[in-house]
Design an enzyme around this catalytic site. Structure first.
Site, mmCIF file in Angstrom:
data_model
loop_
_atom_site.group_PDB
_atom_site.id
_atom_site.type_symbol
_atom_site.label_atom_id
_atom_site.label_comp_id
_atom_site.label_asym_id
_atom_site.label_seq_id
_atom_site.Cartn_x
_atom_site.Cartn_y
_atom_site.Cartn_z
ATOM 1 N N ASP A 114 -0.610 -4.553 -3.647
ATOM 2 C CA ASP A 114 -1.989 -4.077 -3.609
ATOM 3 C C ASP A 114 -2.137 -2.567 -3.460
ATOM 4 O OD1 ASP A 114 -4.578 -5.309 -3.972
ATOM 5 O OD2 ASP A 114 -5.105 -4.435 -2.045
ATOM 6 N N HIS A 162 -7.040 -6.648 1.179
ATOM 7 C CA HIS A 162 -5.982 -5.671 0.959
ATOM 8 C C HIS A 162 -4.664 -6.083 1.614
ATOM 9 C CE1 HIS A 162 -4.008 -1.906 0.309
ATOM 10 N NE2 HIS A 162 -4.055 -1.532 1.575
ATOM 11 N N SER A 191 0.839 -1.201 0.000
ATOM 12 C CA SER A 191 0.000 0.000 0.000
ATOM 13 C C SER A 191 0.874 1.251 0.000
ATOM 14 C CB SER A 191 -0.948 -0.049 1.207
ATOM 15 O OG SER A 191 -1.993 0.880 1.071
#
EC number: 3.1.1.-
Length: 349
Positions: free
Chosen positions: A171, A312, A144
């Site tokens: 992700d 996620h 992220s």
């Protein structure tokens, strides 16, 4: 994140249960061989890091996402040590204002701009591997927000003559991240301000499917909380009734959100090294990356091949599958020898 849970301090505490029993951050030796406290005086930080044995000539440096910690990579590090331990180690660290990284006396760690986070990572590498000539080959892995950090840190490390064999981004895609920013405050409204116990926090993460692996949640969740008496995270009117509160109040990071993701896709495609993008779902690609993928500019891997749900937090939800993908990527980008002639990896001077 699931439906909004009750956030009032009056909600019933979760009784202790072995299913949600925390694995203390001090029990890192189940996953890593060492915990390190690395002082970076020029950055004003005392950085907490964890590493697996450095037996080979390579190391994967892992940067977590906003609000998480190095221990979100704990289960992944254990899997990688089993697959690649003889060849490559893992070094994961807590970014500023996260986990057990703290500001040094008289210093502030409030600034979470992308430029600052990138310089922190570069300074950490220089502190741990001060001699470039003997430094291991680096592979940068970021989840992220951390994916954006490692993407921007790669060329700076290469300019300093470190060898970076590849960058793996977990992700995060610029287009979808930027589109989601206007909804972040509403999303954060669904999070409790605090918890009565670490068990309650672990249960909340599992019930809301924020994390889908109880073993990982039990080690990682305690590291993103602080007890009521701690002074490393703000105590407010809304969280002071709880025994534990968030180590990193994400709402306070809002001024930096755009800087974290702006230009990420273009910068990723321009890297002079191997590029791997791992997503929880295929639909998350933006237009820039769709075009880049069709042109063969990076390797794409979607974490749904085993039919299990992966959200996620891909490194926590299925560390075994992710470790296989990172192993393959590492091996693909190593030096090879053909009839006595060394063929250099991408990004090697």
């Amino acid at each position: 994140m699931g439906p909004p849970p009750p956030t009032s301090a009056s909600r019933a505490p979760v009784p202790p249960s072995p299913d949600y029993a925390p694995i203390r951050p001090d029990a890192y030796n189940q996953y890593f061989s060492q915990a390190l406290q690395i002082e970076l005086p020029m950055r004003g930080l005392a950085v907490r890091a964890y590493q697996t044995p450095m037996r080979g000539r390579g190391v994967m440096i892992m940067h977590h996402g906003a609000g998480y910690s190095a221990l979100s990579f704990a289960c992944l590090a254990k899997e990688l040590d089993g697959l690649l331990g003889k060849d490559v180690g893992v070094l994961a660290f807590d970014a500023r204002r996260h986990g057990r990284t703290t500001s040094m006396e008289g210093q502030s760690d409030e600034n979470l701009s992308m430029e600052v986070l990138v310089d922190d990572l570069v300074a950490l590498v220089q502190a741990v591997f001060s001699d470039v000539q003997t430094a291991p080959v680096l592979m940068l892995v970021g989840h992220s927000m951390g994916g954006s950090v490692v993407t921007r840190a790669c060329p700076k490390l290469q300019d300093l003559k470190y060898v970076v064999s590849g960058v793996a981004v977990l992700d995060v895609v610029e287009g979808t991240a930027i589109e989601a920013l206007p909804h972040m405050h509403a999303l954060l409204d669904t999070r409790p301000e605090g918890f009565h116990s670490e068990e309650e926090a672990i249960k909340w993460h599992l019930n809301t499917r924020t994390i889908n692996n109880s073993a990982s949640a039990r080690i990682s969740v305690p590291s993103i909380l602080v007890p009521r008496e701690s002074n490393v995270a703000p105590l407010t009117r809304t969280n002071k009734a709880f025994a534990f509160r968030w180590r990193t109040p994400l709402r306070s990071t809002a001024p930096y959100w755009n800087s974290w993701f702006s230009s990420l896709s273009t910068l990723f495609l321009s890297l002079r090294t191997g590029r791997l993008l791992i997503l929880a779902g295929r639909e998350r690609l933006d237009t820039t990356l769709e075009i880049g993928h069709m042109q063969g500019k990076f390797q794409l891997q979607v974490m749904d091949s085993r039919g299990t749900y992966v959200g996620h937090l891909v490194q926590e939800d299925d560390p075994a599958e992710l470790a296989e993908h990172l192993k393959e990527f590492w091996e693909r980008n190593q030096r090879i020898e053909v009839r006595g002639k060394v063929i250099k990896r991408i990004g090697e001077a």
